[in-house]
Design a protein around this motif. Structure first.
Motif, PDB file in Angstrom:
ATOM      1  N   HIS A  94       0.824  -1.207   0.000  1.00  6.45           N
ATOM      2  CA  HIS A  94       0.000   0.000   0.000  1.00  6.45           C
ATOM      3  C   HIS A  94       0.866   1.268   0.000  1.00  6.45           C
ATOM      4  O   HIS A  94       0.475   2.284  -0.588  1.00  6.45           O
ATOM      5  N   ARG A  97       1.691   1.883  -3.646  1.00  6.90           N
ATOM      6  CA  ARG A  97       0.595   2.486  -4.410  1.00  6.90           C
ATOM      7  C   ARG A  97       0.402   3.951  -4.032  1.00  6.90           C
ATOM      8  O   ARG A  97       0.188   4.802  -4.906  1.00  6.90           O
ATOM      9  N   GLU A  98       0.472   4.257  -2.762  1.00 10.10           N
ATOM     10  CA  GLU A  98       0.327   5.651  -2.337  1.00 10.10           C
ATOM     11  C   GLU A  98       1.414   6.520  -2.961  1.00 10.10           C
ATOM     12  O   GLU A  98       1.137   7.635  -3.431  1.00 10.10           O
ATOM     13  N   TRP A  99       2.633   6.004  -2.973  1.00 12.88           N
ATOM     14  CA  TRP A  99       3.755   6.749  -3.551  1.00 12.88           C
ATOM     15  C   TRP A  99       3.533   6.962  -5.045  1.00 12.88           C
ATOM     16  O   TRP A  99       3.766   8.055  -5.569  1.00 12.88           O
ATOM     17  N   ALA A 102       0.696   9.473  -5.796  1.00  8.57           N
ATOM     18  CA  ALA A 102       1.016  10.847  -5.408  1.00  8.57           C
ATOM     19  C   ALA A 102       1.690  11.612  -6.534  1.00  8.57           C
ATOM     20  O   ALA A 102       1.562  12.840  -6.628  1.00  8.57           O
TER      21      ALA A 102
END
Length: 216
Positions: A94, A97-99, A102
């Motif tokens: 996760h 994916r967040e990175w 962004a």
């Protein structure tokens, strides 16, 4: 990871200008892609002459290298911080994916189509290996050494340069590679907009893939 502070006003000014150049480079990449990166266009945007800008970056490749180093370092630091906070393989998935979401252009610069005519120097590979080392740590946690149990594990055990000096056993090598390929596959399709017309939320597909790899 914090950047070392420049020690003199001249060095601080140089560092500031280099950061501004990189900012404009990212804007260019977002508009036309990395292959269209133009130092002369950046110089014009900044009110500088082309030769003046070349005092900060010797050419397009050096600028791309700086952007790639920054991107890899950002993800490596993100993974390391999560790992130090006790993250497991699901948490790392996760975090990836967040990175990526962004800043999709940053993601595609390092994990998308290679820039024509550009070859990254070896030190960028070393930074990328820090990212894989964190994944291998998570895949190895609580696992006893084992022998290769499948043709793929045998192959990875014999061809483990990509894992650096990490002592991960064959099954952890397979698990880390599966984590990397499956999750990047979903991310690349999502960021490229390939799921848009399919009318489902790709986070559920990504989460299912992450759970599958973590349970392996």
């Amino acid at each position: 990871m914090s950047k070392p502070e420049a020690s003199t006003p001249r060095e601080r000014y140089r560092a500031q200008v280099r950061e501004e150049i990189k900012k404009h480079a990212w804007e260019q990449i977002a508009t036309a892609g990395a292959s269209a990166l133009s130092l002369n266009a950046i110089a014009k945007r900044m009110g500088m002459s082309g030769p003046a800008l070349y005092r900060y970056f010797s050419g397009r490749d050096e600028l791309i290298t700086a952007l790639i180093r920054d991107a890899y370092r950002s993800l490596a630091d993100t993974f390391r911080a999560r790992a130090e906070a006790g993250a497991d393989l699901r948490d790392l998935a996760h975090a990836l994916r967040e990175w990526a979401l962004a800043d999709p252009q940053r993601y595609f610069l390092v994990y998308g189509t290679p820039v024509p005519g550009y070859r990254a120097p070896d030190d960028t590979t070393r930074i990328a290996s820090e990212i894989m080392a964190v994944i291998l740590d998570a895949c190895t946690a609580g696992q006893a050494p084992d022998d290769p149990a499948s043709p793929l594990e045998e192959h990875l055990h014999a061809h483990r340069d990509w894992a650096g000096q990490h002592p991960a056993p064959p099954s952890a090598l397979r698990r880390a590679l599966t984590f990397w390929t499956r999750l990047h596959g979903v991310l690349s399709l999502e960021l490229a907009g390939q799921f848009t017309g399919m009318r489902f939320d790709p986070v559920h597909l990504y989460t299912a893939e992450a759970e599958s790899v973590a349970r392996d």
